[in-house]
Design a protein around this motif. Structure first.
Motif, PDB file in Angstrom:
ATOM      1  N   ARG A  18       0.833  -1.211   0.000  1.00 29.50           N
ATOM      2  CA  ARG A  18       0.000   0.000   0.000  1.00 29.50           C
ATOM      3  C   ARG A  18       0.866   1.259   0.000  1.00 29.50           C
ATOM      4  N   ALA A  19       1.929   1.243   0.792  1.00 24.26           N
ATOM      5  CA  ALA A  19       2.839   2.390   0.842  1.00 24.26           C
ATOM      6  C   ALA A  19       3.511   2.609  -0.501  1.00 24.26           C
ATOM      7  N   GLU A  20       3.713   1.526  -1.246  1.00 26.46           N
ATOM      8  CA  GLU A  20       4.334   1.628  -2.563  1.00 26.46           C
ATOM      9  C   GLU A  20       3.357   2.116  -3.632  1.00 26.46           C
ATOM     10  N   GLY A  21       2.063   2.102  -3.298  1.00 29.40           N
ATOM     11  CA  GLY A  21       1.090   2.577  -4.268  1.00 29.40           C
ATOM     12  C   GLY A  21       0.009   1.592  -4.654  1.00 29.40           C
ATOM     13  N   SER A  22      -0.075   0.452  -3.963  1.00 30.33           N
ATOM     14  CA  SER A  22      -1.147  -0.498  -4.250  1.00 30.33           C
ATOM     15  C   SER A  22      -2.500   0.153  -4.006  1.00 30.33           C
ATOM     16  N   PRO A  23      -3.497  -0.137  -4.851  1.00 32.54           N
ATOM     17  CA  PRO A  23      -4.824   0.449  -4.655  1.00 32.54           C
ATOM     18  C   PRO A  23      -5.602  -0.199  -3.515  1.00 32.54           C
ATOM     19  N   ARG A  97       0.917  -8.994  -5.467  1.00 35.66           N
ATOM     20  CA  ARG A  97       1.309  -8.115  -6.576  1.00 35.66           C
ATOM     21  C   ARG A  97       0.592  -8.512  -7.871  1.00 35.66           C
ATOM     22  N   ASP A 100      -2.789  -7.091  -7.760  1.00 38.34           N
ATOM     23  CA  ASP A 100      -2.785  -5.661  -8.073  1.00 38.34           C
ATOM     24  C   ASP A 100      -2.806  -5.429  -9.585  1.00 38.34           C
ATOM     25  N   GLU A 104      -5.820  -3.443 -12.144  1.00 40.11           N
ATOM     26  CA  GLU A 104      -5.562  -2.353 -13.076  1.00 40.11           C
ATOM     27  C   GLU A 104      -6.584  -2.339 -14.218  1.00 40.11           C
ATOM     28  N   ARG A 112     -10.364   0.533  -7.360  1.00 39.73           N
ATOM     29  CA  ARG A 112      -9.197   1.419  -7.243  1.00 39.73           C
ATOM     30  C   ARG A 112      -9.579   2.784  -6.689  1.00 39.73           C
ATOM     31  N   ARG A 159       4.497   5.521   4.234  1.00 42.36           N
ATOM     32  CA  ARG A 159       4.665   6.310   3.005  1.00 42.36           C
ATOM     33  C   ARG A 159       5.171   7.709   3.333  1.00 42.36           C
ATOM     34  N   GLN A 163       8.646   9.417   2.024  1.00 43.36           N
ATOM     35  CA  GLN A 163       8.667  10.699   1.326  1.00 43.36           C
ATOM     36  C   GLN A 163       9.628  11.672   2.001  1.00 43.36           C
TER      37      GLN A 163
END
Length: 232
Positions: A18-23, A97, A100, A104, A112, A159, A163
């Motif tokens: 999730r922190a990497e950008g998973s919806p 993964r 995920d 898409e 999403r 996340r 950042q």
């Protein structure tokens, strides 16, 4: 394996993705894993009930599968002992993964775009991920029962930390680039410093050097020292 041990095993993976950008919200992913497996890690590492489907190879699934009996709801009627081919993975993370990648597709756009875990649970069912009409309700009950929302918060915090670290690295990079530029200028000065002109003139007259230009800061400093010591 207890339910708590199961959650402890998979939660870090769900949080990281999730922190990497998973919806997918970690709370939803963990609840789905519990619902689909009963809280056990199967040998084929498919914790989300992802079937073979079209069978297209992906970076995380190389075509391996297992056939298992499951149950589905068709036209409001439950049918037991339905054979189905499920994807088999080398690791739990690969399974997540790969899922995920599935999300898409345009079919799962509402999944999403869900703004919270509860809405996402609804959209999983509405998008046809499962045939059980109580699928979303069961997911929400699991999320509430085990307080899985805390993992959503962990993902947000992780996340944020990434950042901040990235910003620090970028600032460090800019500082190093500025330092490098300064060093390059020092190593290849295009003009003779005012304080070194007399020493350079002496060095040329004494034929110690042929050309006075394009010397470094240290070069001009050395000539100045030689002049002061009467060497040139």
């Amino acid at each position: 394996m207890t339910r708590e041990q199961f959650i402890k095993r998979i939660a870090p993976i769900a949080v990281q993705l999730r922190a990497e950008g998973s919806p997918i919200f970690p709370s939803v992913r963990i609840a789905q894993s519990i619902l689909e497996t009963g809280g056990t890690i199967n040998p084929w590492n498919n914790l989300v009930g992802y079937k073979v489907g079209g069978g297209a190879i992906t970076p995380y699934w190389q075509g391996k599968s297992v056939r298992k009996l499951t149950w589905e709801v068709y036209d409001g009627t439950r049918q037991d002992r339905v054979p189905a081919d499920f994807r088999a993975y080398d690791s739990i993370e690969d399974g997540y993964r790969d899922q995920d990648l599935l999300f898409e597709k345009d079919r799962y756009r509402r999944v999403r775009e869900a703004e919270n875990p509860e809405e996402q649970a609804d959209m999983l069912y509405m998008s046809g991920y499962a045939t059980d009409p109580n699928y979303a309700v069961k997911l929400k009950m699991l999320m509430a029962s085990y307080g899985l929302g805390r993992y959503d918060e962990e993902a947000v915090q992780l996340r944020k930390e990434w950042q901040e670290r990235l910003q620090q690295l970028e600032q460090r990079k800019q500082a190093l680039q500025a330092r490098l530029q300064t060093l390059r200028q020092a190593l290849a000065m295009t003009e003779i410093p005012e304080w070194a002109k007399e020493a350079v003139e002496r060095a040329v007259q004494s034929r110690l050097i042929d050309t006075p230009l394009n010397g470094s800061y240290d070069f001009y400093r050395l000539l100045t020292i030689l002049k002061r010591r009467g060497v040139i």
